[in-house]
Scaffold this active site. Structure first.
Site: not given
Ligand code: TYM
Length: 332
Positions: A111, A195, A198
């Site tokens: 990032k 993958k 967003k």
């Molecule tokens: P974020 O916002 O990028 O994504 C949210 C959730 O979606 C999952 N995800 C995917 N799963 C399968 N295939 C994909 N291509 C894919 N892209 C995204 C992510 O694994 C996530 O579960 N750091 C985290 C947010 C966060 C968080 C937390 C999660 C902040 N604090 C505490 C769990 C516990 C994030 O950026 O997710």
């Protein structure tokens, strides 16, 4: 009691990977566990966000939670910044985590881009805030997609070091990642080796959770594939990342295994499989998109749910942060 915590960033373009890898898995856990689902607005601002957009996106993720079937009477739905205990614990954990551990985090490398000097300090310490999100509730289980694995390992390392440093073996339970199952890693529709994300510049690479039926069908029709028919056995997908991804999406949406899908479609070409997948995707996703549209138009209602959720979350986090401060030696 087992307690789940998870979060999604309100940074736009919520997609099928977020749904299949995370949000969909949150729903049944609200019946078996105490559940807390947040919208991590403090993580979002580690890269610049337009304030008005951030507000809209926060409501949109809350709408996605509700539309997917999360029940605010069962689970706490809230935005992270409304529960200041996250930030309080994050500071303490910043003093527990080591620079070397954060230097190894691959997400920062991805990032931050080429010029690391220009990345925000928040982006570097992002995984520590994530550990705080989890540990401030003493959550035992964290449902996430595969890309969050390294962050969860770090959260466990931070919890372990805190427990050691302050001589309280079970102070923070080590949170268990829940990553298994179909949908844990949904790939781009344009490239089966990266993958679905967003931030991919191509909108054709992802199915958006607010996409209309015709857009979903068009994106599946244009998805990259190879010219071979589908195999009947899973081994036959080994070197075919795009085919593997589409079969995986079909399996995750239908609740079947990859094997079942191949038993049904083995020997068929994409001319047959893609329309079947498009039909299934529209059937499963269009009602969610419709409900999201209805809810985002009623932001007051959604914001009320977030306020109630934050109050519930603070009731859990408050006593834990008090105990944490005492353990550290702060006068409370
Ligand atoms: P974020 O916002 O990028 O994504 C949210 C959730 O979606 C999952 N995800 C995917 N799963 C399968 N295939 C994909 N291509 C894919 N892209 C995204 C992510 O694994 C996530 O579960 N750091 C985290 C947010 C966060 C968080 C937390 C999660 C902040 N604090 C505490 C769990 C516990 C994030 O950026 O997710």
């Amino acid at each position: 009691t087992p307690r789940v915590l998870s979060g999604v960033q309100p940074t736009g373009n919520l997609h099928l990977g977020n749904y299949l890898g995370a949000i969909r898995k949150f729903v049944p856990l609200q019946d078996s566990h105490e559940a807390l689902y947040c919208i991590v607005d403090m993580h979002a601002i580690t890269v610049w966000q337009d304030p008005k957009e951030l507000r809209n996106q926060t409501v949109q993720i809350a709408a996605a939670y509700l539309a997917a079937g999360i029940d605010p009477a069962k689970a706490a739905i809230f935005n992270q910044s409304a529960v200041p205990e996250h930030a309080q614990l994050a500071w303490i954990l910043n003093c527990v985590a080591r620079m070397g551990w954060l230097n190894r985090m691959t997400q920062f490398k991805d990032k931050a881009g080429k010029d690391k000097e220009k990345a925000s300090v928040g982006l570097f310490t992002y995984p520590v805030l994530m550990a705080a999100d989890i540990l401030v509730y003493r959550a035992t289980h964290v449902p996430v997609g595969d890309d969050q694995k390294q962050h969860l390992e770090l959260a466990r390392d931070i919890a372990t070091k805190f427990n050691n440093d302050f001589g309280a073996e079970d102070f923070f339970p080590l949170p268990e990642p829940m990553i298994q199952g179909p949908g844990a890693r949904i790939m781009s529709l344009r490239d089966g080796t990266s993958k679905m994300s967003k931030s991919d510049p191509s909108d054709l690479s992802r199915i958006g959770m607010m996409d209309y039926a015709d857009t979903i069908s068009k994106k599946i029709k244009k998805a990259k594939t190879d010219p071979e028919p589908l195999p009947s056995e899973k081994d036959g997908l080994a070197d075919r990342p795009e085919a593997k991804n589409l079969v995986g999406i079909y399996a995750a949406l239908s609740g079947k295994s990859d094997e079942d899908v191949l038993a049904e479609f083995g020997g068929q070409g994409f001319g047959v499989f893609k329309p079947a997948l498009a039909e299934l995707a529209v059937e499963k996703l269009a009602p969610i998109a419709g409900e999201m549209r209805r809810l985002t138009a009623d932001a007051d209602y959604v914001e009320g749910i977030l306020r109630d959720g934050a109050a519930k979350a603070r009731a859990v986090a408050g006593p834990i942060i008090e105990e944490t401060k005492k353990a550290v030696g702060f006068l409370v």
